[in-house]
Design a protein around this motif. Structure first.
Motif, mmCIF file in Angstrom:
data_model
loop_
_atom_site.group_PDB
_atom_site.id
_atom_site.type_symbol
_atom_site.label_atom_id
_atom_site.label_comp_id
_atom_site.label_asym_id
_atom_site.label_seq_id
_atom_site.Cartn_x
_atom_site.Cartn_y
_atom_site.Cartn_z
ATOM 1 N N ALA A 113 9.895 1.831 -0.078
ATOM 2 C CA ALA A 113 8.552 1.941 0.489
ATOM 3 C C ALA A 113 8.077 0.598 1.046
ATOM 4 C CB ALA A 113 7.574 2.469 -0.559
ATOM 5 N N ILE A 114 8.758 -0.489 0.653
ATOM 6 C CA ILE A 114 8.387 -1.800 1.221
ATOM 7 C C ILE A 114 8.598 -1.786 2.741
ATOM 8 C CG2 ILE A 114 8.930 -4.274 1.206
ATOM 9 C CD1 ILE A 114 9.580 -4.054 -1.726
ATOM 10 N N ILE A 115 9.590 -0.989 3.186
ATOM 11 C CA ILE A 115 9.812 -0.884 4.635
ATOM 12 C C ILE A 115 8.557 -0.356 5.331
ATOM 13 C CG2 ILE A 115 11.175 0.278 6.424
ATOM 14 C CD1 ILE A 115 13.509 0.345 4.434
ATOM 15 N N SER A 116 7.947 0.675 4.742
ATOM 16 C CA SER A 116 6.713 1.210 5.333
ATOM 17 C C SER A 116 5.631 0.141 5.353
ATOM 18 C CB SER A 116 6.214 2.411 4.533
ATOM 19 O OG SER A 116 7.153 3.449 4.590
ATOM 20 N N MET A 134 0.820 -1.213 0.000
ATOM 21 C CA MET A 134 0.000 0.000 0.000
ATOM 22 C C MET A 134 0.865 1.278 0.000
ATOM 23 S SD MET A 134 -3.005 1.081 2.649
ATOM 24 C CE MET A 134 -1.906 1.457 4.005
ATOM 25 N N PRO A 135 1.865 1.380 0.898
ATOM 26 C CA PRO A 135 2.673 2.619 0.863
ATOM 27 C C PRO A 135 3.402 2.791 -0.465
ATOM 28 C CG PRO A 135 3.059 1.411 2.906
ATOM 29 C CD PRO A 135 2.268 0.504 2.011
ATOM 30 N N MET A 136 3.803 1.673 -1.084
ATOM 31 C CA MET A 136 4.537 1.788 -2.343
ATOM 32 C C MET A 136 3.655 2.358 -3.447
ATOM 33 S SD MET A 136 6.126 -1.107 -4.783
ATOM 34 C CE MET A 136 7.239 -1.905 -3.647
ATOM 35 N N ARG A 191 14.375 7.792 -18.914
ATOM 36 C CA ARG A 191 15.664 7.437 -18.338
ATOM 37 C C ARG A 191 15.976 8.288 -17.113
ATOM 38 N NH1 ARG A 191 18.597 7.924 -22.901
ATOM 39 N NH2 ARG A 191 19.035 10.060 -22.301
ATOM 40 N N ARG A 192 15.623 9.582 -17.169
ATOM 41 C CA ARG A 192 15.966 10.479 -16.076
ATOM 42 C C ARG A 192 15.007 10.340 -14.898
ATOM 43 N NH1 ARG A 192 16.345 16.230 -17.552
ATOM 44 N NH2 ARG A 192 17.603 16.251 -15.667
ATOM 45 N N ARG A 193 13.843 9.730 -15.132
ATOM 46 C CA ARG A 193 12.861 9.700 -14.047
ATOM 47 C C ARG A 193 12.766 8.348 -13.356
ATOM 48 N NH1 ARG A 193 7.451 12.582 -16.239
ATOM 49 N NH2 ARG A 193 8.383 14.141 -17.603
ATOM 50 N N VAL A 194 13.093 7.265 -14.097
ATOM 51 C CA VAL A 194 12.738 5.944 -13.597
ATOM 52 C C VAL A 194 13.605 5.518 -12.415
ATOM 53 C CG1 VAL A 194 14.170 4.450 -15.050
ATOM 54 C CG2 VAL A 194 11.849 3.747 -14.459
ATOM 55 N N VAL A 195 14.856 5.998 -12.343
ATOM 56 C CA VAL A 195 15.789 5.506 -11.324
ATOM 57 C C VAL A 195 15.279 5.759 -9.902
ATOM 58 C CG1 VAL A 195 18.175 5.558 -10.555
ATOM 59 C CG2 VAL A 195 17.632 6.103 -12.917
ATOM 60 N N TRP A 196 14.976 7.039 -9.628
ATOM 61 C CA TRP A 196 14.509 7.373 -8.284
ATOM 62 C C TRP A 196 13.181 6.691 -7.968
ATOM 63 C CZ3 TRP A 196 16.513 9.428 -4.036
ATOM 64 C CH2 TRP A 196 17.715 10.117 -4.136
ATOM 65 N N VAL A 197 12.300 6.640 -8.968
ATOM 66 C CA VAL A 197 10.985 6.037 -8.722
ATOM 67 C C VAL A 197 11.151 4.581 -8.292
ATOM 68 C CG1 VAL A 197 8.817 5.370 -9.815
ATOM 69 C CG2 VAL A 197 9.815 7.603 -10.296
ATOM 70 N N LEU A 198 12.011 3.842 -9.002
ATOM 71 C CA LEU A 198 12.260 2.439 -8.650
ATOM 72 C C LEU A 198 12.864 2.317 -7.251
ATOM 73 C CD1 LEU A 198 13.691 0.624 -11.796
ATOM 74 C CD2 LEU A 198 11.663 0.043 -10.457
ATOM 75 N N GLY A 199 13.918 3.087 -7.010
ATOM 76 C CA GLY A 199 14.614 2.988 -5.730
ATOM 77 C C GLY A 199 13.688 3.312 -4.558
ATOM 78 N N LEU A 200 12.926 4.389 -4.724
ATOM 79 C CA LEU A 200 12.042 4.797 -3.630
ATOM 80 C C LEU A 200 10.908 3.804 -3.441
ATOM 81 C CD1 LEU A 200 11.976 8.634 -4.327
ATOM 82 C CD2 LEU A 200 13.200 7.439 -2.510
ATOM 83 N N ALA A 201 10.468 3.197 -4.549
ATOM 84 C CA ALA A 201 9.392 2.211 -4.439
ATOM 85 C C ALA A 201 9.884 1.029 -3.599
ATOM 86 C CB ALA A 201 8.956 1.745 -5.825
ATOM 87 N N LEU A 202 11.106 0.600 -3.856
ATOM 88 C CA LEU A 202 11.636 -0.527 -3.081
ATOM 89 C C LEU A 202 11.752 -0.146 -1.608
ATOM 90 C CD1 LEU A 202 14.237 -1.960 -5.604
ATOM 91 C CD2 LEU A 202 11.868 -2.633 -5.185
#
Lengths: 464, 464
Positions: free
Chosen positions: B299-302, A323-325, B286-297
């Motif tokens: 977010a699994i912590i949340s 959900m947070p993701m 290319r310029r946007r996907v890196v942060w989105v992927l990293g932050l999504a992963l």
């Protein structure tokens, strides 16, 4: 390095300020760039500032006044008799004087204006008629002007008379008797050419001008694009009213980009003139609390969405893992789209008319980011589930979780990206500032849509 | 308005381009500001561009080359013989030439450099030795220099020889025989003074210079602060190497602020030279996907935090109502603090040494925002609960919910604000770019801490 040379001068000033002789202080102030003198004076305590005022004359402060915040300028001026106040104000460039007058309380403004000589007063009143953020509000009337039928010699003689009242003498405007621009010359065209030539033989046309009512950002962007040292500001009859100088253009760019950055973080209202550490906590608070409160209240909608999916969440609690993701990915991609679109619009790269083109581009970008993200997450789901080590949830298989996450991420990222692009364009075409619907607002909106997409898809796939 | 005059010229160009005569086209191009000519040419289709190249000579393109992206400059150059290519490149200002050479593939760069005459080649190679983002990488060697012992007449004669190779003649540097700056004069000091005077009598000291290795942003900020038209770039022996001009300073400010904005939205990597709509979808991706992927992963912590509170959430599902708010308020206030601190640091308003001062300020701001928000939410909770119309939850009273929300909001906002301020300062003191830990990264971190605070407090108050 010499930058530290100016730092060294500031140190000397602080050492000298408490007990130094007037003459030594005066000599040091004359060595310092006025910007540094202003900074050094600003950082003294009020007691030391007052002691310095008694040791020095208003003359010694003249150069630093334009670089000090208005309240401190008032403190300095009011220490000296009215005749000195008038002289100090008359010594400022007209645009600096107008800036100062704009920043003081209204009753003080009228008092200062009445101290001025007729010419200065008239100019100040003219400049004050324009909004602070319009091209007219940033211009100076201290430009150099000559006639086309002058010889170079005559022009140089004419300029010799104007030069003390001219801020930038490198760009000289050639005007007709209606004050309209017929061309421009550079000072070098006069200095190095045969002095019997006519101005009309050496002048160049000036194609780029800005209207006095135009936004200051438009003016600064023109100067950036055309590499201009001064930009002529004209009225609707194309008469020259003043010029915007390169240093003001830099200031405008800096102010506008700080404003853009702040709006994208939900910081509202006009910027403080003081530095970060000198600005009181309550001033920071006032600019930040509005958006935080508003967005917090909006976030209740997201909470309501979760509560209305109580049944499906309670039954398949594993869904909470992603959900947070889903929420964060929407916020991040929405903010990216908004930033890109707002920045491109403010650089004049496209107009609201190209709306569909931009939204279509963002839809494709959003779909690609969404699909990439969805695929990644689907692939790592078995690993994540194993690592977290939750007991197998019989009501929700790992495959179903991966499928729901992948589908929801794709849909959420695609819609957030499109919303992030569309809302600022919509705001602009409604003549609103696109940045008001920047990142924090979009993030809050896509929080709710993301939860709807995620749990809605879960219900559908799990057959509720 | 005349801005539309230049738009009108572009329209005429597009009408004329397909079938127009060479002479008519050439005449029109000479009327247009080269920036507009470049834009107009760029927007033609490749077929029309090629047809235009056959109708015109390389001379006709010379002025617009600096305003075109490098790949298109290459297309134009390669249409003409090598001697024309050399001439076109030699006609550029040295900093424009260096920019172009920096942007082309390496094999092409060497080929172009070998076409140049010895002087141009040497200058280009010197400028290329500096990193693109250093002051040295943005300077031009086309400055004007004279000696202190010259008379004004001699100086004018010396400048008459240099003037064709001088970009800005309004600022003239006075050098000693070691190439060190001993002062500066303005062109107006020469034009309007008695010509038998010595330069040493009219020159002013130049206190503000930048080292060639300094960051371009530092240089631009100095020019902004000191209202400079040109900034001298020196080596470690204080010898003048070149100058940065006001138009380049504006470009640097614009680039840096776009970069700041993009980093705050998690957009990575170098900016595209092309406009938004012309940049391909994959380059945006290319310029946007890196942060989105990293932050999504991350977010699994949340998600994991929520799952570990499964018991308390299932038992008191009403808690979900304020979960998004606590998370969002942390993200919003953390982003505000980060933006404010990053911006102040990049404007040079404080150094990492003033770390504690800034964090203490943010702690007070955060506590005040947190308490205000907590109070508001506590007060409206009875209304919200009534509106949503959920059946009274016997295990969680409205008062308890209000208390948990108020406490969690205060703690969450205060910690997020401090984190938002501290992380960029920490990054800077570790010599990292503070903006890498800007909004999206901070938001993701405080998502997790917010959930911990909220549910942790709930467990404590509800006595789990």
């Amino acid at each position: 390095m010499k930058e530290s040379a100016t730092e060294g001068l500031k140190e000397r000033f602080w050492n000298l300020a408490p007990d130094g002789e007037s003459d030594a202080l005066r000599e040091l102030l004359e060595l310092m760039p006025p910007q540094d003198a202003a900074e050094a004076f600003e950082e003294l305590g009020p007691g030391q500032q007052t002691r310095l005022l008694t040791k020095l004359t208003s003359d010694d402060f003249e150069e630093m006044l334009p670089h000090l915040p208005a309240p401190l300028v008032e403190v300095i001026l009011q220490h000296y008799p009215q005749s000195d106040q008038a002289e100090a104000l008359e010594e400022m460039w007209d645009d600096e004087l107008a800036d100062f007058l704009q920043d003081v309380p209204e009753e003080d403004r009228d008092r200062y204006i009445n101290l001025l000589d007729e010419d200065t007063k008239e100019t100040a009143e003219e400049l004050l008629r324009y909004p602070e953020e319009a091209a007219g509000g940033r211009m100076t009337k201290a430009y150099a002007a000559i006639r086309a039928d002058m010889t170079l010699d005559e022009a140089i003689a004419a300029l010799a008379e104007q030069k003390e009242e001219t801020e930038i003498l490198s760009r000289i405007y050639v005007l007709d008797d209606q004050q309209r621009i017929v061309g421009k010359v550079r000072l070098r065209d006069l200095t190095f050419n045969a002095h019997a030539q006519k101005i009309s033989e050496v002048m160049q046309p000036e194609l780029v001008v800005v209207h006095a009512d135009a936004d200051q950002e438009e003016a600064a962007n023109m100067m950036l694009k055309y590499d201009m040292m001064t930009l002529p500001v004209v009225d609707s009859d194309n008469r020259l009213l003043g010029v915007i100088t390169h240093d003001d253009a830099m200031e405008i760019l800096q102010e506008e980009s700080t404003e853009d950055l702040e709006k994208q973080s939900g910081i509202a209202g006009p910027q403080e003139e003081t530095d970060y550490l000198e600005t009181p906590v309550l001033s920071h608070l006032r600019r930040r609390v509005v958006w935080v409160l508003g967005l917090a209240l909006l976030a209740i909608i997201s909470g309501y969405v979760i509560i209305s999916f109580e049944n499906v969440i309670n039954e398949h609690f594993m869904l909470a893992l992603y959900m947070p993701m889903v929420v964060a990915a929407g916020g991040n991609t929405g903010a990216q789209a908004a930033t890109t679109v707002i920045r491109s619009m403010s650089l004049g790269e496209f107009t609201p008319r190209e709306f569909l083109h931009a939204v279509w581009k963002e839809l494709r970008i959003g779909l690609l980011i969404g699909i990439s993200l969805g695929l990644c997450v689907a692939l790592i789901t078995p690993v994540v589930v194993a690592l977290i080590g939750i007991d197998a949830d019989p009501s929700l298989t790992t495959f179903q979780l991966a499928l729901i996450a992948a589908g929801a991420l794709t849909a959420q990222v695609a819609t957030s990206t499109v919303l992030g692009a569309a809302l600022p364009i919509l705001a602009k075409s409604l003549k609103q500032d696109p940045a008001v619907v920047a990142s924090p607002a979009i993030t809050t909106v896509v929080d709710a849509t993301g939860l709807l997409i995620y749990f809605g898809l879960a219900m559908w796939i799990l057959g509720h």
